[in-house]
Design an enzyme around this catalytic site. Structure first.
Site, PDB file in Angstrom:
ATOM      1  N   GLU A 147       0.797  -1.234   0.000  1.00 57.00           N
ATOM      2  CA  GLU A 147       0.000   0.000   0.000  1.00 57.00           C
ATOM      3  C   GLU A 147       0.829   1.284   0.000  1.00 57.00           C
ATOM      4  OE1 GLU A 147      -2.859  -0.522   3.180  1.00 57.00           O
ATOM      5  OE2 GLU A 147      -3.778  -2.233   2.161  1.00 57.00           O
ATOM      6  N   GLU A 254      -5.413 -10.376  -2.961  1.00 55.87           N
ATOM      7  CA  GLU A 254      -6.286 -10.411  -1.772  1.00 55.87           C
ATOM      8  C   GLU A 254      -7.747 -10.362  -2.193  1.00 55.87           C
ATOM      9  OE1 GLU A 254      -5.109  -7.527   1.203  1.00 55.87           O
ATOM     10  OE2 GLU A 254      -2.984  -7.785   0.751  1.00 55.87           O
TER      11      GLU A 254
HETATM   12  C1  XIL Z   1      -6.268  -7.583   7.312  1.00 54.29           C
HETATM   13  C2  XIL Z   1      -6.472  -8.883   8.044  1.00 54.29           C
HETATM   14  O1  XIL Z   1      -7.229  -9.748   7.242  1.00 54.29           O
HETATM   15  C3  XIL Z   1      -7.186  -8.620   9.364  1.00 54.29           C
HETATM   16  O2  XIL Z   1      -7.216  -9.804  10.149  1.00 54.29           O
HETATM   17  C4  XIL Z   1      -6.450  -7.541  10.146  1.00 54.29           C
HETATM   18  O3  XIL Z   1      -7.179  -7.234  11.290  1.00 54.29           O
HETATM   19  C5  XIL Z   1      -6.255  -6.306   9.310  1.00 54.29           C
HETATM   20  O4  XIL Z   1      -5.598  -6.651   8.115  1.00 54.29           O
HETATM   21  N1  XIL Z   1      -4.975  -5.189   2.997  1.00 54.29           N
HETATM   22  C6  XIL Z   1      -3.906  -5.962   3.373  1.00 54.29           C
HETATM   23  C7  XIL Z   1      -4.085  -7.009   4.410  1.00 54.29           C
HETATM   24  O5  XIL Z   1      -2.812  -5.859   2.807  1.00 54.29           O
HETATM   25  O6  XIL Z   1      -2.943  -7.213   5.175  1.00 54.29           O
HETATM   26  C8  XIL Z   1      -5.285  -6.718   5.292  1.00 54.29           C
HETATM   27  O7  XIL Z   1      -5.472  -7.815   6.168  1.00 54.29           O
HETATM   28  C9  XIL Z   1      -6.497  -6.413   4.468  1.00 54.29           C
HETATM   29  C10 XIL Z   1      -6.264  -5.220   3.605  1.00 54.29           C
END
Ligand code: XIL
Length: 440
Positions: A147, A254
């Site tokens: 990010e 994701e």
């Molecule tokens: C999220 C996890 O799924 C949750 O358990 C945690 O509380 C917060 O992070 N973008 C990303 C991930 O790169 O690492 C995030 O994961 C979701 C958004």
């Protein structure tokens, strides 16, 4: 039955048990991972202990939170690798590619980092990267920076800040990752790209800076529900086409889509093919699948009782009957073997090229390797001496097992009074020689 046969029989029993666990899919049919044998992987996250049904569906692993800096190092210099070990070891023993998530990110940072001097901050970031790479040297992919547009690291000034490229702190991060993890594919990762041509263009600027320095191997796009749920397939294609112009493979990193059963199914049916069939997409990772264990409600694909939601049943059928196109063509190889002395060395060859050499332990162990090469595969015993023998249980390709004693080519078994003097079919290599396991 001598002890080695007994050992092998026991090993087989374990294999059979885990295979049996994989037979509970829809319609009661045995099935392996959804994308087994495809040119791209279809993976998912692991949080805590690997779920028993993971390998029924997925063939790539990302740790959900365990690889984030605050999880690994909640207290300065006290590393906490337990959950990451579990995810990594699970991936390795199944031959699934493992993607570390993540080194440098402005969320889930350790609380103590803010109190340090710039020099100490840079030192601590590099220390995290170095220790990760030492511990997990077989990592295939790494989200080096997560990010960069939306949530840049709070300590970015310490890594060079904007500098002359505008993104020097990212260049620094990739240089360190390349230095310490030289065999991993280094990726960048961001959300809100698949649905937003503006963000996409800003992202491509960073990618090009890294590309011109030979520091990046692929581009990650998160593709969460808030970008995907209402996105038109034509826009997905347009934006993927644009990102593919970088020449780098794209990793959908994701993915999740929400809705009640019917809505989620319709969304998967409408949008997933645009991702899966795009030639620039080399792999897709979903962000959770078990009800009650997803970061956002209604994105799960398996209910608490273990049953599949319609979107998952559709996804399985779709991917199994659709080869996709392009992709990294990664094959995950597992050679399961042991030596009798602990000094035996074996070499895996693909298409005649020696791709990996292992020194075997005395207990049956999975030795893993990922390759894009194709051609005939052999496992070759190279340093025979008195008291040294090799027993190979099997070689598997993307989870599909080829038993050693079913192979007809074995030049290292002692049969009929000489090395290589028989039918070939054996799991033993008593002399220098190789077992052929067919084409990859
Ligand atoms: C999220 C996890 O799924 C949750 O358990 C945690 O509380 C917060 O992070 N973008 C990303 C991930 O790169 O690492 C995030 O994961 C979701 C958004």
């Amino acid at each position: 039955m001598n002890t080695s046969h007994l050992f092998k029989a026991l090993g087989r029993a374990v294999v059979c048990t885990s295979a049996a666990l994989g037979m509970l899919g829809s319609g009661g049919l045995a099935h392996a991972q959804i994308a087994v044998g495809k040119t791209k992987f279809l993976g998912n996250i692991i949080a805590g202990n690997p779920p028993g049904n993971f390998s029924m569906y997925w063939n790539q692993v990302s740790p959900e939170n365990a690889g984030k800096w605050d999880a690994v190092e909640p207290v300065r210099d006290q590393m906490n690798w337990g959950q990451l070990d579990a995810a990594y070891n699970y991936a390795r023993s199944n031959g699934f590619p493992f993607k570390q998530h993540t080194f440098v990110w402005g969320s889930q940072e350790p609380k103590w980092i803010g109190g340090l001097s710039a020099q100490q901050q840079a030192h601590e970031v590099e220390d995290f990267i170095r220790q990760y790479c030492q511990r997990y040297p077989q990592t295939q992919y790494i989200d080096v920076v997560n990010e960069p547009l939306h949530q840049p690291a709070s300590y970015r000034e310490a890594l060079g800040g904007a500098g002359s490229t505008g993104w020097d702190w990212i260049v620094w991060s990739f240089q360190k990752a390349r230095q310490h993890c030289p065999t991993a594919k280094l990726l960048i990762n961001e959300y809100g790209i698949i649905n937003d041509a503006n963000a996409l263009n800003r992202y491509k600027v960073i990618v090009d800076i890294l590309k011109s320095r030979g520091l990046i191997d692929g581009v990650g796009i998160q593709s969460h529900y808030f970008s995907m749920d209402n996105l038109a397939p034509a826009t997905i294609k347009q934006n993927l086409d644009s990102l593919a112009q970088t020449g780098l493979p794209i990793y959908v990193s994701e993915l999740d889509m929400t809705g009640d059963d019917a809505t989620q199914l319709a969304r998967y049916q409408q949008k997933f093919p645009a991702l899966w069939t795009h030639p620039g997409v080399a792999g897709v990772t979903l962000w959770g699948y078990i009800e009650g264990q997803t970061w956002v409600a209604n994105s799960h694909l398996v209910r608490r009782d273990g049953s599949e939601r319609p979107a998952l049943t559709w996804l399985g059928n779709y991917v199994r009957s659709n080869p996709g196109s392009g992709g990294a063509a990664n094959k995950s190889i597992v050679v399961r073997a042991r030596g009798t002395s602990g000094q035996e060395r074996v070499t895996l060859r693909v298409g005649g090229t020696a791709v990996q050499t292992w020194t075997l332990g005395k207990t049956m162990t999975n030795y893993t390797f990922t390759t894009t090469l194709s051609g005939g595969s052999t496992v070759e015993f190279t340093n025979d001496a008195t008291g040294r023998d090799v027993q190979v249980d099997y070689l598997s390709v993307n989870g599909s097992v080829r038993q050693a004693e079913s192979q007809t080519y074995n030049t290292g078994v002692y049969q009929n009074g000489r090395c290589g003097g028989g039918s070939g079919r054996s799991d033993w290599l008593h002399c220098n020689g190789a077992i052929g396991f067919g084409d990859l």
